[in-house]
Design an enzyme around this catalytic site. Sequence first.
Site, PDB file in Angstrom:
ATOM      1  N   ASP A 179      -8.534 -15.642  35.930  1.00  0.00           N
ATOM      2  CA  ASP A 179      -8.118 -17.046  36.080  1.00  0.00           C
ATOM      3  C   ASP A 179      -8.481 -17.854  34.834  1.00  0.00           C
ATOM      4  O   ASP A 179      -7.713 -18.706  34.376  1.00  0.00           O
ATOM      5  CB  ASP A 179      -8.680 -17.685  37.362  1.00  0.00           C
ATOM      6  CG  ASP A 179     -10.067 -17.193  37.714  1.00  0.00           C
ATOM      7  OD1 ASP A 179     -10.434 -16.078  37.287  1.00  0.00           O
ATOM      8  OD2 ASP A 179     -10.798 -17.920  38.396  1.00  0.00           O
ATOM      9  N   LYS A 210     -10.528  -9.187  37.037  1.00  0.00           N
ATOM     10  CA  LYS A 210     -11.074 -10.033  38.097  1.00  0.00           C
ATOM     11  C   LYS A 210     -12.247  -9.275  38.734  1.00  0.00           C
ATOM     12  O   LYS A 210     -12.335  -9.096  39.954  1.00  0.00           O
ATOM     13  CB  LYS A 210      -9.943 -10.337  39.109  1.00  0.00           C
ATOM     14  CG  LYS A 210     -10.242 -11.388  40.124  1.00  0.00           C
ATOM     15  CD  LYS A 210     -10.240 -12.808  39.591  1.00  0.00           C
ATOM     16  CE  LYS A 210     -10.683 -13.759  40.682  1.00  0.00           C
ATOM     17  NZ  LYS A 210     -11.006 -15.102  40.201  1.00  0.00           N
ATOM     18  N   TYR A 250       0.463  -1.924  42.311  1.00  0.00           N
ATOM     19  CA  TYR A 250       1.837  -1.477  42.066  1.00  0.00           C
ATOM     20  C   TYR A 250       2.044  -0.003  42.407  1.00  0.00           C
ATOM     21  O   TYR A 250       3.158   0.496  42.326  1.00  0.00           O
ATOM     22  CB  TYR A 250       2.209  -1.680  40.597  1.00  0.00           C
ATOM     23  CG  TYR A 250       2.584  -3.096  40.294  1.00  0.00           C
ATOM     24  CD1 TYR A 250       1.612  -4.088  40.269  1.00  0.00           C
ATOM     25  CD2 TYR A 250       3.898  -3.460  40.044  1.00  0.00           C
ATOM     26  CE1 TYR A 250       1.944  -5.393  39.996  1.00  0.00           C
ATOM     27  CE2 TYR A 250       4.240  -4.770  39.773  1.00  0.00           C
ATOM     28  CZ  TYR A 250       3.260  -5.726  39.753  1.00  0.00           C
ATOM     29  OH  TYR A 250       3.590  -7.013  39.488  1.00  0.00           O
ATOM     30  N   ASP A 308       1.226  -8.722  34.773  1.00  0.00           N
ATOM     31  CA  ASP A 308       2.492  -9.295  35.221  1.00  0.00           C
ATOM     32  C   ASP A 308       2.424 -10.819  35.144  1.00  0.00           C
ATOM     33  O   ASP A 308       3.293 -11.481  34.571  1.00  0.00           O
ATOM     34  CB  ASP A 308       2.742  -8.842  36.666  1.00  0.00           C
ATOM     35  CG  ASP A 308       4.134  -9.190  37.136  1.00  0.00           C
ATOM     36  OD1 ASP A 308       5.033  -9.339  36.286  1.00  0.00           O
ATOM     37  OD2 ASP A 308       4.336  -9.309  38.355  1.00  0.00           O
TER      38      ASP A 308
END
Length: 429
Positions: free
Chosen positions: A284, A230, A163, A308
């Site tokens: 995930d 992640k 971002y 988000d």
Amino acid sequence: MVSHPCTADEVKPPSEGRLAKFENGKLIVPDNLIVAYFKGDGIGPEIVESAKRVLDAAVDKAYGGSRRIVWWEVTAGEEAQKECNSLLPDGTLQAFKMARVNLKGPLTTPVGGGFRSLNVTLRMVLDLYSNVRPVKWYGQPTPHCHPEKIDWVIFRENTEDVYAGIEWQFDSAEAQKLRDFLKKELGIELTPDTGIGIKPISKWRTQRHVRRAMEWAIRNGYKHVTIMHKGNIMKYTEGAFRQWAYDLILSEFRDYVVTEDEVNTKYGGKTPEGKIIVNDRIADNMMQQIITRPGDYNVIVTPNLNGDYISDEANALVGGIGMAAGLDMGDGVAVAEPVHGSAPKYAGKNVINPTAEILSGMYLLSDFVGWSEVRLLVEYAVRQAIAHKQVTYDLAREMGGITPISTTEYTDVLVGYIRHADLKALKGQ
Ligand code: NAP
């Protein structure tokens, strides 16, 4: 008509209130607290008015006149464009900086190339580095089988990650330069049709964000803090986020926590009484774990993009956007804002659900300012209204067979529940 400050020089806080101060890392809150706000676009004026009424009623009930909010109205969005020839005037930014405790309505983002979202500008100017999204079930319709187990607070880093806006189109001179550099200096070859984006994640930005998340967990007596990342794939950004988060937690909050590893190796799989269990989950896996094991998670602290995704998923599980509260926080400054936008098609119709704006303001007062009784009262009122099927069109649609009430009727209902609440009993629960 209220006249709003357009320039920083015109800014003058209301004389009947006092500004919060920030000293030695602590917010100092006066009893006649000035809260700056703007109504925003579309449905903004209706939901902000509703939030002000409900919050005033809660403060009045909780403190019997010994504390109060002095509202300081400034402007942004279409109204500001007309009055000040700017969608986000310097006067508004200055007022928000001075007030430290702020509430905003949603803003319409003008469509067109090169325009930076006003919300992003506000977050950058005030350095609101943690976006906090509490997700809780108040009895509203939900697709989850065990919504009573849902009590999550998503801490989404607000200033970096993809971002940060560092990216170049594939056919730009900058992208070409970078591809050349990568090839020459690092032996990495990208095809000429490759666009390039950069994902910066830094230690100090990660750690100041994680510190806020830990403070929230401790203050609210939560049992779980989970680092979502992640890092198995993006080792030096998301993986580093995970490591820096653990480092900060174990150096600054050691007495409050036990890690999941320690629970398994030292405590026979049982978390010691009074300790917060700290663990981490790959993004995930986290996305499915909140559905399959909702009660195993409370505070989820994560970089920007993961935050988000997971906050939308989480909010969908508790009745959608009309209930989704948000709070942007930095050092000694916060802005309450609902997750949803200005929903222009409902503007002026007196039908929209103001709960997200109300809950955002509630968290501002309870968790940022420290007036925790406000939360007991507002949450009680929302629960009562839903239990008695006194809801706006969005929840009525999901409940079926119910006549929705208007925004103002719903506001009256909440104010009524607050006025007649038994605060002592609520405190005892
Ligand atoms: P939106 O304003 O969030 O509205 C989309 C839909 O969500 C509405 O049509 C409505 O769905 C539902 N909804 C939103 N708020 C609700 C509420 N309080 N109660 C009940 N239902 C609600 O999204 P958008 O139409 O995509 O965006 C409109 C403008 O807002 C855009 O300019 C966007 O950039 C801006 N925006 C601003 C912010 C912000 O200021 N933080 C955030 C997001 C978007 P139904 O019609 O199905 O009932």
